[in-house]
Design an enzyme around this catalytic site. Structure first.
Site, short mmCIF file in Angstrom:
data_model
loop_
_atom_site.label_atom_id
_atom_site.label_comp_id
_atom_site.label_asym_id
_atom_site.label_seq_id
_atom_site.Cartn_x
_atom_site.Cartn_y
_atom_site.Cartn_z
N TYR A 1 23.27 38.48 46.80
CA TYR A 1 23.98 37.30 46.30
C TYR A 1 23.05 36.09 46.19
O TYR A 1 23.39 35.10 45.54
CB TYR A 1 25.17 36.94 47.20
CG TYR A 1 26.17 38.06 47.41
CD1 TYR A 1 26.24 39.16 46.56
CD2 TYR A 1 27.06 38.00 48.49
CE1 TYR A 1 27.15 40.17 46.78
CE2 TYR A 1 27.98 39.02 48.71
CZ TYR A 1 28.02 40.10 47.86
OH TYR A 1 28.92 41.11 48.09
N GLN B 1 32.31 49.63 53.37
CA GLN B 1 32.83 48.68 52.40
C GLN B 1 32.72 49.28 51.00
O GLN B 1 31.63 49.63 50.54
CB GLN B 1 32.04 47.36 52.46
CG GLN B 1 32.63 46.29 51.56
CD GLN B 1 31.86 44.98 51.58
OE1 GLN B 1 31.52 44.42 50.53
NE2 GLN B 1 31.59 44.48 52.79
N GLY C 1 40.25 43.25 41.47
CA GLY C 1 39.67 43.68 40.21
C GLY C 1 38.28 43.09 40.09
O GLY C 1 37.61 42.85 41.08
N LYS D 1 42.54 28.39 49.88
CA LYS D 1 43.60 28.06 50.83
C LYS D 1 44.82 28.96 50.60
O LYS D 1 45.47 29.39 51.55
CB LYS D 1 43.99 26.59 50.67
CG LYS D 1 42.88 25.63 51.11
CD LYS D 1 43.29 24.17 50.90
CE LYS D 1 42.23 23.22 51.40
NZ LYS D 1 42.57 21.79 51.16
#
Length: 296
Positions: free
Chosen positions: A55, A163, A193, A251
């Site tokens: 990442y 994972q 997705g 949130k």
């Protein structure tokens, strides 16, 4: 630990929060956004932060965690933070958390070494013994690859988790059942997705969050389709990652603990399975351990 959070016991005795915050982002998103979004996520109640060297923003995520520790929001032991070793760094001497530079050849293709999975796993075990990792698991492993590790002579630690891509269109039922039989927790990435702008996503695939069944349930429970998809995993006992850098959605995703799907609705969601894999990772098809050719 935030009172809203639920945790799952790992086979090494540690606990992992069942809802995780995913930190991957498109290249065009400034890395500083990862710091901002991770701070928002921790303030919202996320205690499981999912990172990866690929990442290219682990430093920025780490700055956010550190700042939330300094200001007293959390303690370090409250946070379960995941990193991943990229497949070009599976040689044992290269297995180190956060070290990843993606070597390519002159044609721009990733350079892979034919490395025995068990040798890599042994290097991971040494990382755990050295205190570099609290728990060690795997990512995108199929059953055959898991069995290779589990049957390794002298195995010191079993993988605590696996994972994989998992959502109502790819519910991974067989792999989930196998992992449960071996006391390995399944962690769902791409649970909503995938971004169809990604070059590796087949544009002919339906958009998961546009599914009419998810839409209908969203109205029934007065939630979003995304929350229905996340709640589906929570009720299956699957650790699920929710990725968004938008404050409202970050949130909102914490609402997954505020409602429960009926058993009938869970069966309906099970029936949506189409074995659609959004993240086929075509850039890795020439890797000697490419995992997606097996049934599961």
């Amino acid at each position: 630990m935030n009172s809203k959070q639920q945790t799952v016991l790992l086979n090494d005795g540690h606990f992992i929060p069942i809802l995780g915050f995913g930190t991957s982002a498109p290249q065009e998103v400034p890395r500083s956004k990862a710091t901002e979004a991770t701070k928002i996520a921790i303030d919202a109640g996320f205690r499981h932060i999912d990172c990866a060297a690929v990442y290219q923003n682990e430093k920025e995520v780490g700055l956010a965690i550190r700042s939330k520790i300094v200001d007293g929001t959390v303690k370090r032991e409250d946070i379960f933070c995941t990193s991943k070793v990229w497949q070009t760094f599976h040689r044992p001497e290269l297995v180190q958390p956060g070290e990843n530079y993606f070597p390519k050849d002159e044609n721009g293709k990733f350079i892979y070494d034919a490395v025995d999975i068990c040798d890599t796993w042994e290097a991971m075990e040494k990382c755990k013994d050295a205190g570099l990792a609290k728990s060690i698991g795997v990512c995108n492993f199929n059953r055959r690859q898991l069995e290779k590790i589990l049957s390794k002579p002298g195995l010191k630690y079993k993988p605590v988790c696996n994972q994989v891509e998992c959502h109502p269109y790819l519910n991974q039922r067989k792999l989930l059942d196998f992992c449960r039989s071996k006391d390995i927790v399944l962690v769902a990435h791409s649970a909503l997705g995938s971004n169809r702008d990604k070059e590796w996503v087949d544009k002919s695939f339906p958009v998961l969050l546009d599914d009419p069944v998810l839409g209908s349930m969203a109205k029934k429970y007065n939630r979003t389709p995304a929350l229905i998809a996340l709640r589906y995993q929570v009720q299956r006992g699957v650790v699920v990652l929710a990725k968004s850098f938008i404050e409202k959605r970050i949130k909102e995703n914490m609402q997954v603990f505020e409602f429960q799907l009926t058993s009938v609705d869970m069966k309906v969601l099970d029936g949506l399975n189409k074995n659609i894999r959004y993240i086929g990772s075509s850039i890795s098809e020439d890797h000697p351990d490419f995992p997606f050719l097996d049934e599961y």
